[in-house]
Design an enzyme around this catalytic site. Structure first.
Site, PDB file in Angstrom:
ATOM      1  N   ASP A 116       0.929  -1.283  -0.055  1.00 40.84           N
ATOM      2  CA  ASP A 116       0.113   0.024  -0.114  1.00 40.84           C
ATOM      3  C   ASP A 116       0.886   1.196   0.144  1.00 40.84           C
ATOM      4  OD1 ASP A 116      -2.010   2.199   0.573  1.00 40.84           O
ATOM      5  OD2 ASP A 116      -3.044   0.670   1.457  1.00 40.84           O
ATOM      6  N   PHE A 189      -1.912  -6.401  -9.169  1.00 40.69           N
ATOM      7  CA  PHE A 189      -1.454  -5.091  -9.114  1.00 40.69           C
ATOM      8  C   PHE A 189      -0.607  -4.519 -10.448  1.00 40.69           C
ATOM      9  CE2 PHE A 189      -2.523  -6.284  -4.777  1.00 40.69           C
ATOM     10  CZ  PHE A 189      -3.727  -5.249  -4.514  1.00 40.69           C
TER      11      PHE A 189
END
Length: 209
Positions: A116, A189
């Site tokens: 993150d 991702f």
């Protein structure tokens, strides 16, 4: 969670799972894996696809995947069973708490892939790659062990580069951003980033021998 993930979690957790909050005393990878082999710590394994692929291609090392989201743990356990992987274990909770419970020189490698980015300045203190955390991770690597980070967030990538370069116990393997290693599978991702035309940044450092 899907039914498949729930089923895998219920059946396989007793043999493959570790609740970090339940740790009492030093972490022993030999007890967890049932053998003495080099250990790779995957911090933030997501849905586990990359971890499963790397473990399947690297049977001589053990992979310990840490994730906070239960569906990801269930999905990885389903992949472990589907592919007959014996060198993967999953842990739920705070990866740094697990690392603190490890003796020095426990790990062969630490992977931090697409963490993150916490893009807002007031949240930067939550980032996994910051000086105190890097020093902790490095202390648990064996001499010569690898800390490999990857991100698609350019500002975080530069912050990572500066933080890793400033650690006196790490050696930069490439003098800056590294070429994309073939052994790192393309994650969900990463596919999203490539679709959005965002560059990918890899950083590979070794603990000083």
């Amino acid at each position: 969670m899907s039914g498949r993930q729930t089923d895998a979690l219920e059946r396989l957790w007793p043999g493959y799972g570790l609740d970090i909050a339940d740790l009492d005393g030093p972490f022993d990878p030999v007890t967890l894996f049932g053998r003495g082999a080099p250990v790779v710590l995957e911090i933030g394994s997501g849905m586990g696809d990359a971890t499963a692929a790397m473990a399947a291609a690297d049977p001589d090392r053990d992979y310990l995947a840490v994730e906070v989201h239960t569906p990801g743990l269930g999905n990885l356990l389903e992949l472990v069973e589907r592919h007959g992987l014996t060198n993967v274990r999953v842990a739920k909770g705070d990866a740094l708490d697990l690392v603190r419970a490890m003796p020095a020189d426990t790990l062969d490698a630490v992977h931090v892939f697409f963490p993150d980015p916490w893009p807002k300045a007031r949240h930067h203190k939550r980032r996994i790659i910051q000086p105190d955390h890097v020093a902790l991770l490095r202390s648990r690597l064996r001499p010569g062990g690898t800390l490999h980070c990857a991100t698609d967030w350019a500002e975080y990538a530069e912050s990572m580069r500066q933080t890793l370069a400033a650690d006196p116990g790490l050696v930069d393997a490439h003098g800056g951003f590294a070429p994309r290693p073939a052994h790192r599978p393309v994650t969900k991702f990463e596919r999203r980033a490539l679709t959005a035309a965002r560059p990918i940044f890899d950083l590979i450092h070794h603990r000083h021998p």
